[in-house]
Design a protein around this motif. Structure first.
Motif, short mmCIF file in Angstrom:
data_model
loop_
_atom_site.label_atom_id
_atom_site.label_comp_id
_atom_site.label_asym_id
_atom_site.label_seq_id
_atom_site.Cartn_x
_atom_site.Cartn_y
_atom_site.Cartn_z
N GLU A 161 -7.21 31.53 -1.44
CA GLU A 161 -7.84 31.35 -0.14
C GLU A 161 -7.06 30.36 0.72
O GLU A 161 -6.87 30.59 1.92
CB GLU A 161 -9.28 30.87 -0.33
N LYS A 162 -6.59 29.26 0.12
CA LYS A 162 -5.83 28.26 0.88
C LYS A 162 -4.53 28.84 1.40
O LYS A 162 -4.13 28.58 2.53
CB LYS A 162 -5.56 27.05 -0.01
N ASN A 164 -4.01 31.93 2.04
CA ASN A 164 -4.36 32.88 3.09
C ASN A 164 -4.58 32.15 4.41
O ASN A 164 -4.09 32.60 5.46
CB ASN A 164 -5.61 33.65 2.69
N TYR A 165 -5.34 31.06 4.39
CA TYR A 165 -5.56 30.28 5.62
C TYR A 165 -4.25 29.75 6.19
O TYR A 165 -4.03 29.76 7.41
CB TYR A 165 -6.52 29.12 5.34
#
Length: 379
Positions: A161-162, A164-165
């Motif tokens: 997720e990190k 991706n951000y």
């Protein structure tokens, strides 16, 4: 005195002559009229022998190419000269370039977008080394394989997720899809042949300014054709996909083998016919060729087939009984262009093979020499 004697003699002579002439006329009046000889016509006959007669549906139509492509331009530019002329009748193999439009200006914008994507990824590499050391290597590998002269490769799979951000926040994903969109549009500047075939229509020439949405021509496959035929709705349940069909040319000099490939599921409300499509392959065939199709529909038991001109308007046919013509009622089962199939005509009935001018019931006739009225079959 002499004069009176002479006149008296002449008067008596005239009276006697008149009596003789009158008797002559009376005698000739009672002479019998000459007898006109009766003419007996010679006819061709056949003896009925009922059998199973197949019903053949005759239809006709023009051939069209099964594979046809109308060529349209989705971009704008000058039509460039290729290895083959873009002219009707020109053949192309599958994968060969049909049309190439000048894309030098658009290609430069695509390269600029690809360069911007490369620079954006290169700019985040130091941050990836410090903050995401576990994913740094896959992005480094992606950069090493990035070639501006080739199609942009797919971005590395984002695992967390990190990550991706971080990647999305830097505009990498949006820049990538912008490049892919430009690359996809760049392919539209070159139209390739989807199959081996021939140009049947060419509406532009080399050097022409091609506009977006303009029709450029038509391209067809020469190996497979189909013919659309309309048949009566009464045969809707009989026509089956895969049935063999005999096709003949207009002058009946050539025959081809086809098959029913499709049958329309609806009936034309105006003509009450159903449309069938016949697929045929042959090197001699050309688009637009007119052919006649003979479709096997069904079989009629206990029937004969005769020429249509032997059937009277009253649904009767002439038969020969003891050298006299007579008529019998018949039951037509199917009509074609030249033939009619009749049911329930008794076996052994002697019928005419060819029409007789001026025929009528009771007419004296005789069979032509060589006709064996005991074993002939229906022609």
């Amino acid at each position: 005195m002499l004069r009176k004697i002479i006149l008296s003699v002449l008067g008596v002579a005239l009276i006697i002559g008149a009596i003789i002439y009158a008797n002559y006329l009376i005698d000739n009046k009672h002479k019998p009229k000459p007898v006109i000889p009766k003419v007996v016509k010679t006819v061709l006959v056949d003896t009925v022998k009922n059998s199973t007669i197949p019903i053949v549906i005759t239809a006709n139509g023009n051939l069209t190419a099964l594979q046809r492509v109308e060529l349209y331009s989705e971009v704008q530019g000058l039509f460039q000269t290729g290895s083959k002329l873009f002219k009707p009748g020109q053949k192309f193999n599958k994968g060969e370039t049909l049309i190439r439009i000048d894309a030098s200006e658009y290609y430069a914008s695509v390269q600029s977008a690809k360069s911007g994507l490369y620079n954006s990824i290169a700019a985040i590499m130091p941050d990836l080394r410090l903050d995401f050391p576990d994913v740094f290597q896959k992005w480094q590998t992606y950069l090493n394989g990035f070639d501006l002269n080739k199609t942009t490769p797919k971005l590395p799979e984002i695992s967390g997720e990190k990550e991706n951000y971080f990647i999305t926040g830097r505009g990498i994903v949006s820049a990538f899809y912008n490049v892919k969109n430009l690359e996809q549009r760049l392919t539209k500047y070159r139209i390739v042949a989807p199959f081996s075939g021939i140009l049947t229509e060419a509406l532009v020439t080399e050097g022409t300014l091609v506009r977006n949405g303009q029709k450029l021509g038509e391209f067809i496959n020469l190996s497979v054709y189909e013919m659309e035929v309309a048949v009566s709705k009464s045969f809707a349940d009989i026509l089956k996909v895969g049935e063999s069909v005999a096709l003949t040319s207009l002058d009946n000099t050539k025959t081809y083998e086809g098959k029913v490939s499709r049958v329309n599921g609806s009936i034309d409300a105006t003509t009450q016919t159903i449309t069938a499509y016949i697929e045929v392959k042959h090197s001699d065939l050309k688009e637009g060729m007119y052919l006649e199709a003979n479709l096997n529909a069904e079989k009629v038991e206990n029937a004969i087939e005769i020429d249509r001109n032997l059937l009277l308007d009253s649904q009767e046919i002439y038969v020969v009984n003891d050298s006299l013509l007579d008529v019998i009622a018949v039951k037509p089962a199917h009509f074609s262009n030249a033939k009619v199939i009749l049911k329930d005509v008794p076996n052994g009935t002697i019928i005419l093979r060819k029409p007789v001018p001026g025929a009528y019931a009771g007419m004296h006739v005789k069979a032509a020499k060589g006709d064996t009225v005991t074993s002939d079959s229906i022609q």
